[in-house]
Design a protein around this motif. Structure first.
Motif: not given
Ligand code: MD6
Ligand code: FE
Length: 219
Positions: A98-108, A113-123
């Protein structure tokens, strides 16, 4: 932990144009804007390792959106059903990282939106040609519905059908444009949703196509 990294997305105003579309769902308009070159490179790198394909549905038809995935798991469908798989069934190889850009954007976006510490494992990366669509569905192939979903729209606009918890609930129609990000979870996590047929047009990012990134925690 996904480090946010200095600079990346830190320049966004804390209340970037946010529209609440449910108790725990929101549209962050333009949240992913201004990073077209980075998104283009990342998507091309993923597709270079695991190309877009129109997968078969359990019913025997084909998805009209072409798809690929990146991250530890990819979403796949065939005659046996829908599921997450650690390897690309076309090549047998692991999905591209997963490109870091995707994971960082998703977490941010999730944190906005009020969901902390989101760490996606699939895009899941969806590519819609003009006329392609996605029927009303729930996202329910993930192990734990406590995690939100983050979805990024790029290229041509599309009408997002935003339904309720029952298939028969009449969907709202929301226009998703280049750079828009949707986040939903909690009470809204299992709402039906889909994409109306993409209309003809041209967008500098993707020509005559719409690209959607849907980031999830699958396991
Ligand atoms: C799309 N998206 O926007 C299809 N699912 O092309 C989805 O099916 C979707 O956008 C779950 C959460 C957000 C989404
Ligand atoms: Fe979905």
């Amino acid at each position: 932990m996904i480090a946010s990294g200095p600079g990346l997305f830190d320049d966004l105003p804390p209340s970037a144009d946010r529209v609440d579309i449910g108790a725990q769902a929101c549209l962050l308009r333009g949240f992913a804007g201004g990073r077209d070159t980075a998104f283009r490179r990342a998507i091309d790198a993923v597709a270079g390792q695991a190309d877009f394909r129109n997968m078969q549905t359990p019913g025997g038809g084909r998805m009209s959106a072409a798809m690929t995935s990146c991250g530890g798991y990819g979403w796949v469908t065939d005659r046996r059903g829908y599921r997450y798989a650690a390897a690309d069934p076309e090549s047998g190889a692991p999905w591209p990282a997963m490109p870091r850009l995707f994971a960082m954007l998703a977490a941010k976006a999730a944190s906005h939106a009020g969901f902390d510490a989101f760490e996606p494992d699939a895009c899941l990366v969806n590519r819609y040609a003009v006329g392609a669509r996605m029927g009303l569905h729930q996202d329910k192939d993930e192990a734990d519905y406590d995690h939100p979903i983050v979805s990024v729209s790029l290229g041509l606009p599309a009408v997002f059908l935003w339904g309720g918890l029952r298939r028969a609930d009449k969907p709202e129609r929301l226009l998703l444009e280049h750079g828009d990000v949707l986040v939903w979870g909690g009470a809204d996590r299992l709402r039906y949703h889909g994409i109306a047929p993409v209309k003809a047009g041209f967008h500098p990012f993707a020509g005559e196509q719409r690209i959607n990134l849907t980031l999830r925690r699958s396991q």
